[in-house]
Structures are given as structure tokens and as C-alpha cells.
Write an enzyme that holds these catalytic residues in place. Sequence first.
Site, mmCIF file in Angstrom:
data_model
loop_
_atom_site.group_PDB
_atom_site.id
_atom_site.type_symbol
_atom_site.label_atom_id
_atom_site.label_comp_id
_atom_site.label_asym_id
_atom_site.label_seq_id
_atom_site.Cartn_x
_atom_site.Cartn_y
_atom_site.Cartn_z
ATOM 1 N N LYS A 112 0.660 -1.395 -0.063
ATOM 2 C CA LYS A 112 0.096 -0.112 -0.060
ATOM 3 C C LYS A 112 1.065 1.418 0.036
ATOM 4 C CE LYS A 112 -4.263 -2.221 1.776
ATOM 5 N NZ LYS A 112 -3.814 -3.382 1.933
HETATM 6 C C1 PLP Z 1 -4.590 -4.614 1.263
HETATM 7 C C2 PLP Z 1 -3.857 -5.794 1.201
HETATM 8 C C3 PLP Z 1 -3.938 -6.896 0.135
HETATM 9 C C4 PLP Z 1 -5.426 -6.659 -0.590
HETATM 10 O O1 PLP Z 1 -5.186 -5.634 -1.535
HETATM 11 P P1 PLP Z 1 -6.352 -5.459 -2.411
HETATM 12 O O2 PLP Z 1 -6.031 -4.119 -3.266
HETATM 13 O O3 PLP Z 1 -7.585 -4.879 -1.497
HETATM 14 O O4 PLP Z 1 -7.215 -6.337 -2.948
HETATM 15 C C5 PLP Z 1 -3.320 -8.040 0.097
HETATM 16 N N1 PLP Z 1 -2.123 -8.310 0.874
HETATM 17 C C6 PLP Z 1 -1.974 -7.284 1.807
HETATM 18 C C7 PLP Z 1 -0.624 -7.490 2.787
HETATM 19 C C8 PLP Z 1 -2.615 -6.261 2.008
HETATM 20 O O5 PLP Z 1 -2.175 -5.101 2.735
#
Ligand code: PLP
Length: 466
Positions: A112
Site C-alpha cells: 500500500k
Molecule cells: C491490502 C492488502 C491486500 C489486498 O489488496 P486489495 O487491493 O484490497 O485487493 C493483500 N495483501 C496485503 C498485505 C494487503 O495489505
Amino acid sequence: MKYISTRGAAPALGFEDVVLTGLASDGGLYVPETLPQFSREEIASWAGLSYRDLALKVISPFVAGAIPEADLKRIIDTSYDSFRHEAIAPLVQTGHNEWVLELFQGPTLAFKDFALQFLGHLLDYILAKRHQKVVVLGATSGDTGSAAIEGCRRCENVDIFILHPHQRVSDVQRRQMTTVLEANVHNIALRGNFDDCQNLVKASFADQSFLPAGRQLVAVNSINWARIMAQIVYYFYAALALGAPHRKVSFSVPTGNFGDIFAGYLAQRMGLPIEQLVIATNSNDILHRCISGNDHSKKPLLHSLSPSMDIMVSSNFERMLFDLYDRDGSQIRQLMDEFKTSGRLTLAPEPLRKAQSLFSSYRLSDEETIAVIRDVFETTEYLLDPHTAIGVQAGRQTRVDSSTPMICLATAHPAKFPEAVRQAGQSQDPALPHHMQDLFGREERCQVLDDDLSQLKTFIQGNIRT
Ligand SMILES: *Cc1c(COP(=O)(O)O)cnc(C)c1O
């Protein structure tokens, strides 16, 4: 570039307004009116570009007419300064033609950061230009909150308020948020669960009259278009490193809200030759059930070892539906209304066929996830986090051609999820990277609040900087 709503009844917006908006006024999500297209020759000419230079190529057409290229370059360049690896998104080989794309080299150890470091710098730029201040408000079950706080802590014109469920996030995840002590950062531990947090956030967005004149709320979850856009870049980066466009590659993506994998779909539509896109889910499997059996129905939330993928409904799937239904907003409005009342959405034959031709899908239980972490460690001494493990195994189970590189997105560093790693038989918890080693000795600041909208509003009012 103009942006339109998936439900077809909200005004089109320019790029900057889309960044500052949450949902569209008709309840839909914003998407670009047309998708930029890159020719094979153009993509081939990008081989060897640095991550930052490639990001500029991929993102430029989306912001055309809103941000001059020199300014965009500065925003991108500074966004990735906080990453610890020179490659920004390094590839590691874990098997024959199988690779892991390490997207956890940013400040909070999850993918993220790619989008939220960028969004922080972008907000700073847009708000300074407009002489405007905003309030960022979001709910988190873990990774989004810390990444958003890291992205906004140095933004002069942003006050950020992040709600997490009191005593229901891991110690590492909480401390990554609560040890950020800048005056514009506010952590709220809500006496409730993640859904309660999200409901308060939604209610605050719906009626913003409690804010001082001239302020508005900005969303940092993946309904914000800028997040999706920033994530398209690493699909190009990894594919180019492994020989695209002269050779196809496949991606396996641990999926929750369908943001990350949607970015992969967009990369493909923009011209990147991708053979397979694999949706990898834990037991919260609404997307796997939808693709494999046209069963897109709401089921109770299950708590898994991969908590960042614990969702009942994937908010970004609406953006996908919009394309599957040939961008007919009125059909999406009907479908989403139906889903809201019945908790179930059934795809018509043609959209379903399209979805099945675009995506493979696979689901893993916690036991299988642990087995994969153990197996990959035994064969390579490489330690996967539980989310990444789901991606790796989904890739192995669904791949149709072993001569095509399978790239599994590594969405988090294993040190963020020591519980799963311990269950996989590791005697020692994975070490936190150097810059976080004193995390457990740092001072924390956090406000505990009841699950009550008026308390939240009063808290926000009292803490916005003038
Ligand atoms: C947010 C997250 C996901 C999922 O991502 P999306 O874009 O919501 O599908 C997967 N793995 C981790 C470690 C995350 O923080």
C-alpha cells in the site's frame, strides 16, 4: 483526461477533483473515460528504465491536462525516496519460472506504500496550488492506516484521522500508526469492529456539515482512483524485467478489495501482454466463487491468518463490472441495487464469460497457507508472508503454461505477520527491518472512542488545525 462514474449519473470530473473525492454522487466509483494505450514498440523502448522513470511514462496520460510533466516527475521522484531498495520493486526467484515481486520495501512494509506515498505527495501538491486544506478520514483493519499515515504525516494541508478497531489489530500494525506523533496525525481506537469503523467513516462522508467552512473529507481507501493508478506501474516494471513485451508474463495477486488486481487488468488493457491474471483469495472467497461459479453472494466474515484480505465484499469489483457490462452505468446501478437488497449478484452469461476469460481464481485455507510458507522456506530459504503465500500457491495451481513466467505479488513483509510464520514452524519471529527495530520502544498516542458518530465528529472538530 476526464473521469466518469460507474453508475453513469454523476458529473464527469478532472483528475485533481477525482483525487479529492470519495464515492461519486450517484454512489459509483470514478474511472478514466478512456484508457491510455501503449504500442508494443513504445513498451519495448522502456526496457531498462528506472522505476521512477517508468512511473512517469505510465502515469502521465492519466493526469494529462491537470499536472505539468515536470511537476509530476517531482512528485513521483520524491514518493519513492522512502523505499529501502534501489530497485523499489525487486524480483526474487522462488521456483522454475516463478518469481515474487517484493512490494514491501516501503516505509510500512506492505504494497500500500506504493500508492499512499504517492497520494500524500500528490495531495500536498494539489492543495498548495489551490490554497486549500482537507481532512483525510479512513478506517483500517491494519495495513491501509499505517501506509496512509506515513503518506500524510508531512503534508502541510492535511489533517489525517484513522479509525481502527480497539484491541483488534496486531501490535506491529497498531504501533506503526500510533507512534507517529506529528500534530496532524490522529489515531482513533474505536470500541467496535472494523465494520463499525467503516460505517462511521461512511456516515461522516455522507454529511460533512460538521467540518469548518471550506474543508472537505478525502478518502484514502482504494476507492480513490490515484491509488489504483499508482499500482499499474509495477506490473509494467516486473514484466519488462522478465522480457515483455517480447514475451508474455502472468501475475498472481493476493486479493481483498480487488484494487491491486484491477490495476493488473488495466495494465493488460493498456497494452502489456499478460497471459494470466490470477485472483488469489483466503477463505473470504466471494471473488473466487464469482469467477468459478457465478456466486457473488455475501457471506459472514471469517478471521484468517491473512487479515488484510478478510473482506465480505470487494469494493473495487464495481469498476470491473462496469467494463464487463460494456460501461453501461444504468445496468451497474441496477446490479448494485439488487446486491444491496439481496446480498447476491448474478452475472449475465456474456459478462461472466468475459470475466472467466480474463481471470483465473483460487482459494486457500489457513492450513494450506501455512503449508506453502513451510514448503517455500524448505526449498529456497525464502520466507513468505501469509498473503504472499496465497498468491504463490494460487499461481502454482492455476498456471496453464510453465514456460510463461509467473510473477506473484508479495504484498507484505513477513515480519508484519509473525503469527502465521510461527505456525509454519519458524522458531524465531522474522526480524523487523533496521528502520523499525525500535518500534516497540517508541511512544504511542491514540484516542479511544465509543462507537458513536457525534463523539467522532466532536473529536475531529477539536483537532483540525486552523
Ligand atoms: C491490502 C492488502 C491486500 C489486498 O489488496 P486489495 O487491493 O484490497 O485487493 C493483500 N495483501 C496485503 C498485505 C494487503 O495489505
